[in-house]
Design an enzyme around this catalytic site. Sequence first.
Site, PDB file in Angstrom:
ATOM      1  N   SER A 134     -25.980  -2.017 -17.508  1.00 20.90           N
ATOM      2  CA  SER A 134     -25.278  -3.159 -17.249  1.00 20.90           C
ATOM      3  C   SER A 134     -24.281  -3.367 -18.487  1.00 20.90           C
ATOM      4  CB  SER A 134     -26.222  -4.626 -17.547  1.00 20.90           C
ATOM      5  OG  SER A 134     -25.456  -5.615 -17.498  1.00 20.90           O
ATOM      6  N   TYR A 147     -32.302 -10.076 -22.200  1.00 22.89           N
ATOM      7  CA  TYR A 147     -31.613  -9.162 -21.208  1.00 22.89           C
ATOM      8  C   TYR A 147     -30.863  -8.068 -21.819  1.00 22.89           C
ATOM      9  CZ  TYR A 147     -29.160  -7.681 -17.039  1.00 22.89           C
ATOM     10  OH  TYR A 147     -28.967  -6.628 -15.967  1.00 22.89           O
TER      11      TYR A 147
END
Length: 249
Positions: A134, A147
């Site tokens: 990501s 995250y």
Amino acid sequence: MDNPRPVAVVTGASSGIGAASARRLAAEGFHVVLGARRKDRLDALAAEIDGTALPLDVTDEASVAAFVEAVPGPVKVLLNNAGGAKGQEPIEVTDPADWQWMYEVNVIGTLRVTKALLPALKAADDAIVVLMSSTAGHGVYEGGAGYTGAKHAINAFAETLRLELNGLPIRVTEIAPGMVKTEEFSTVRFAGDQARADKVYEGVAEPLSAEDVADCVAWAVTRPKHVDIDLLVVRPVAQASNYKVHRTR
């Protein structure tokens, strides 16, 4: 199992980027082995693309072992796609359980599956490990420490694995999407709060789709075997960074 098509393994294949990538890899001529916890969804997708559906919980060592045991033949592609986010609270008030879940699924799960499938990857004369990272693995933002930490670990995993496999015909590619609108990612992150999930994409005319990311996967794995795409970062035009997004309203 005698199958002339090269084998591609996709984790987290029951929805979103995983399901879209499975469809695209099947269209590219791969026999796709689908792994996820929701076997009913996998069965439907396997029937659609003539693939193989196997239950898989990347947080469970025994589940991973059983999955890998059932994967047919040498593996040309491993797409480590299983992952997710939980919560977006500041560190001061965040729930450690959310962090533990994110590390277990995104990082340790990737380790379990990759480690277990390395012998099957080495058995192929040309293989590639794709790690679905990501842009959160390449930058931070407020409320995202858990995250972003997990995805930074995937970046370190990819770079280290590439070093350790150097000299073998196994490529290692990290794909780092920015804002992707799928049916579940933000809903899971915000514990089913649909209004909060919808707000993530509010006013963004064209966020990435799961199919856009699947296109990147297909392109990376179909390069000539001497070409390794180390890192592919992809964002929608509206997103200049993790925290600068053009919104029409």
